[in-house]
Design a protein around this motif. Structure first.
Motif, PDB file in Angstrom:
ATOM      1  N   GLY A 192      53.602  68.877  86.995  1.00  0.00           N
ATOM      2  CA  GLY A 192      52.921  70.164  86.936  1.00  0.00           C
ATOM      3  C   GLY A 192      51.796  70.257  85.941  1.00  0.00           C
ATOM      4  O   GLY A 192      51.257  71.344  85.722  1.00  0.00           O
ATOM      5  N   GLN A 193      51.438  69.144  85.324  1.00  0.00           N
ATOM      6  CA  GLN A 193      50.319  69.163  84.400  1.00  0.00           C
ATOM      7  C   GLN A 193      49.022  69.323  85.186  1.00  0.00           C
ATOM      8  O   GLN A 193      48.958  69.045  86.384  1.00  0.00           O
ATOM      9  N   PRO A 194      47.946  69.770  84.527  1.00  0.00           N
ATOM     10  CA  PRO A 194      46.692  70.001  85.246  1.00  0.00           C
ATOM     11  C   PRO A 194      46.129  68.712  85.840  1.00  0.00           C
ATOM     12  O   PRO A 194      46.344  67.627  85.315  1.00  0.00           O
ATOM     13  N   ARG A 195      45.409  68.878  86.938  1.00  0.00           N
ATOM     14  CA  ARG A 195      44.779  67.720  87.578  1.00  0.00           C
ATOM     15  C   ARG A 195      43.716  67.124  86.665  1.00  0.00           C
ATOM     16  O   ARG A 195      43.027  67.831  85.940  1.00  0.00           O
ATOM     17  N   THR A 196      43.582  65.814  86.706  1.00  0.00           N
ATOM     18  CA  THR A 196      42.532  65.113  85.982  1.00  0.00           C
ATOM     19  C   THR A 196      41.804  64.196  86.952  1.00  0.00           C
ATOM     20  O   THR A 196      42.391  63.740  87.940  1.00  0.00           O
ATOM     21  N   PRO A 197      40.533  63.901  86.715  1.00  0.00           N
ATOM     22  CA  PRO A 197      39.800  63.000  87.610  1.00  0.00           C
ATOM     23  C   PRO A 197      40.505  61.650  87.729  1.00  0.00           C
ATOM     24  O   PRO A 197      41.138  61.183  86.768  1.00  0.00           O
ATOM     25  N   PRO A 198      40.404  60.994  88.871  1.00  0.00           N
ATOM     26  CA  PRO A 198      41.150  59.746  89.119  1.00  0.00           C
ATOM     27  C   PRO A 198      40.924  58.649  88.091  1.00  0.00           C
ATOM     28  O   PRO A 198      41.831  57.887  87.783  1.00  0.00           O
ATOM     29  N   LEU A 199      39.717  58.545  87.536  1.00  0.00           N
ATOM     30  CA  LEU A 199      39.410  57.432  86.640  1.00  0.00           C
ATOM     31  C   LEU A 199      39.694  57.726  85.169  1.00  0.00           C
ATOM     32  O   LEU A 199      39.374  56.908  84.301  1.00  0.00           O
ATOM     33  N   VAL A 200      40.315  58.871  84.892  1.00  0.00           N
ATOM     34  CA  VAL A 200      40.593  59.205  83.497  1.00  0.00           C
ATOM     35  C   VAL A 200      41.459  58.133  82.840  1.00  0.00           C
ATOM     36  O   VAL A 200      41.205  57.720  81.703  1.00  0.00           O
ATOM     37  N   ALA A 201      42.498  57.669  83.520  1.00  0.00           N
ATOM     38  CA  ALA A 201      43.382  56.648  82.944  1.00  0.00           C
ATOM     39  C   ALA A 201      42.604  55.380  82.612  1.00  0.00           C
ATOM     40  O   ALA A 201      42.808  54.774  81.548  1.00  0.00           O
ATOM     41  N   ASP A 202      41.710  54.969  83.498  1.00  0.00           N
ATOM     42  CA  ASP A 202      40.909  53.766  83.271  1.00  0.00           C
ATOM     43  C   ASP A 202      39.987  53.955  82.066  1.00  0.00           C
ATOM     44  O   ASP A 202      39.881  53.078  81.190  1.00  0.00           O
ATOM     45  N   VAL A 203      39.305  55.115  82.022  1.00  0.00           N
ATOM     46  CA  VAL A 203      38.359  55.384  80.937  1.00  0.00           C
ATOM     47  C   VAL A 203      39.084  55.456  79.595  1.00  0.00           C
ATOM     48  O   VAL A 203      38.616  54.887  78.597  1.00  0.00           O
ATOM     49  N   VAL A 204      40.231  56.137  79.559  1.00  0.00           N
ATOM     50  CA  VAL A 204      40.989  56.254  78.321  1.00  0.00           C
ATOM     51  C   VAL A 204      41.423  54.874  77.825  1.00  0.00           C
ATOM     52  O   VAL A 204      41.330  54.566  76.633  1.00  0.00           O
ATOM     53  N   THR A 205      41.874  54.017  78.733  1.00  0.00           N
ATOM     54  CA  THR A 205      42.340  52.683  78.347  1.00  0.00           C
ATOM     55  C   THR A 205      41.211  51.851  77.763  1.00  0.00           C
ATOM     56  O   THR A 205      41.365  51.210  76.711  1.00  0.00           O
ATOM     57  N   TRP A 206      40.063  51.844  78.438  1.00  0.00           N
ATOM     58  CA  TRP A 206      38.932  51.060  77.946  1.00  0.00           C
ATOM     59  C   TRP A 206      38.371  51.639  76.652  1.00  0.00           C
ATOM     60  O   TRP A 206      37.991  50.884  75.739  1.00  0.00           O
ATOM     61  N   ALA A 207      38.320  52.974  76.539  1.00  0.00           N
ATOM     62  CA  ALA A 207      37.833  53.595  75.310  1.00  0.00           C
ATOM     63  C   ALA A 207      38.740  53.245  74.136  1.00  0.00           C
ATOM     64  O   ALA A 207      38.267  52.990  73.020  1.00  0.00           O
ATOM     65  N   PHE A 208      40.038  53.221  74.393  1.00  0.00           N
ATOM     66  CA  PHE A 208      41.005  52.870  73.350  1.00  0.00           C
ATOM     67  C   PHE A 208      40.785  51.437  72.894  1.00  0.00           C
ATOM     68  O   PHE A 208      40.710  51.155  71.688  1.00  0.00           O
ATOM     69  N   GLU A 209      40.669  50.522  73.851  1.00  0.00           N
ATOM     70  CA  GLU A 209      40.482  49.106  73.507  1.00  0.00           C
ATOM     71  C   GLU A 209      39.187  48.894  72.731  1.00  0.00           C
ATOM     72  O   GLU A 209      39.160  48.192  71.714  1.00  0.00           O
ATOM     73  N   ARG A 210      38.087  49.515  73.199  1.00  0.00           N
ATOM     74  CA  ARG A 210      36.800  49.359  72.525  1.00  0.00           C
ATOM     75  C   ARG A 210      36.838  49.936  71.111  1.00  0.00           C
ATOM     76  O   ARG A 210      36.278  49.365  70.171  1.00  0.00           O
ATOM     77  N   SER A 211      37.494  51.073  70.960  1.00  0.00           N
ATOM     78  CA  SER A 211      37.592  51.696  69.642  1.00  0.00           C
ATOM     79  C   SER A 211      38.361  50.803  68.679  1.00  0.00           C
ATOM     80  O   SER A 211      37.954  50.615  67.520  1.00  0.00           O
ATOM     81  N   CYS A 212      39.473  50.246  69.133  1.00  0.00           N
ATOM     82  CA  CYS A 212      40.254  49.349  68.274  1.00  0.00           C
ATOM     83  C   CYS A 212      39.466  48.082  67.946  1.00  0.00           C
ATOM     84  O   CYS A 212      39.498  47.597  66.806  1.00  0.00           O
ATOM     85  N   HIS A 213      38.760  47.565  68.934  1.00  0.00           N
ATOM     86  CA  HIS A 213      37.982  46.342  68.717  1.00  0.00           C
ATOM     87  C   HIS A 213      36.909  46.553  67.648  1.00  0.00           C
ATOM     88  O   HIS A 213      36.656  45.659  66.818  1.00  0.00           O
ATOM     89  N   GLN A 214      36.296  47.731  67.652  1.00  0.00           N
ATOM     90  CA  GLN A 214      35.180  47.986  66.751  1.00  0.00           C
ATOM     91  C   GLN A 214      35.585  48.597  65.414  1.00  0.00           C
ATOM     92  O   GLN A 214      34.882  48.431  64.419  1.00  0.00           O
TER      93      GLN A 214
END
Length: 209
Positions: free
Chosen positions: A152-174
């Motif tokens: 029942g959580q609000p809808r999110t765009p389909p690629l949110v999971a992908d973007v969050v994962t890559w943003a997390f990895e890039r942030s940790c890398h840098q």
């Protein structure tokens, strides 16, 4: 007849894990000393890990197999740190604890992770292993996104999971290398803000604590 080049059974598994631990620590030390990921030899690894070269080949066919296993272990640690996340996670403080655990994994294995990212730019085998690792982590967030939708959580765009994962990895890398505790905490706070607002905001748009 049992092959002499592979250990089998529980005892063999324990020995393999012990050798993996030594080799992972040896690889991280060599990388931290400035050695190139692709140029580190089996002989160097064995010497740094204080094991015989023959012992290496009892457990691994070559360095590529070791690299694949080390990446799998790091992936397992990251996935293990995310298990606190669920559709029932309604608190930012709970989410922050989970994110801090994941950031700590990246910090512990920064030398290996950074070398993998850099080597993936020109080594096809390492690039494939890196992509497999990221696909695994993206899959975790995609399943979480689907579970939250069903809960029942609000809808999110389909690629949110992908973007969050890559943003997390890039942030940790840098942003985790040679950082002071206060700087790491600031990164954890920023990641918590991003992930919370991207995937966890309650339907009324407020922030639950």
């Amino acid at each position: 007849m049992v092959s002499v080049t592979r250990r089998t059974g529980a005892r063999g598994k324990d020995r393999r894990l012990a050798v993996e631990d030594k080799l992972q620590q040896a690889m991280e030390r060599l990388l931290e000393q400035g050695h190139s990921f692709t140029q580190v030899s089996v002989e160097q690894l064995a010497a740094e890990a204080d094991i015989a070269r023959a012992t290496f080949y009892l457990h691994f066919r070559d360095k590529g197999e070791l690299v694949a296993r080390l990446m799998a272990r790091v992936t397992e640690e990251v996935v293990g740190a995310t298990r606190a996340a669920s559709p029932q996670t309604r608190s930012r403080s709970e989410l922050r604890r989970m994110i801090k655990a994941v950031v700590d994994v990246y910090r512990r294995h920064y030398a290996v992770m950074a070398a993998i990212v850099e080597t993936a730019a020109y080594d096809a085998q390492v690039e494939q292993l890196f992509r497999q690792m990221m696909d695994t982590l993206i899959g975790v967030n995609r399943r979480l996104q689907q579970q939250m939708k069903q809960a029942g959580q609000p809808r999110t765009p389909p690629l949110v999971a992908d973007v969050v994962t890559w943003a997390f990895e890039r942030s940790c890398h840098q942003l985790v290398r040679n950082r002071k505790p206060a700087q790491v905490n600031a990164l954890v706070d920023a990641l918590t803000h991003v992930v919370w607002n991207a995937m966890y905001v309650p339907q009324d748009g407020g922030d639950a604590d």
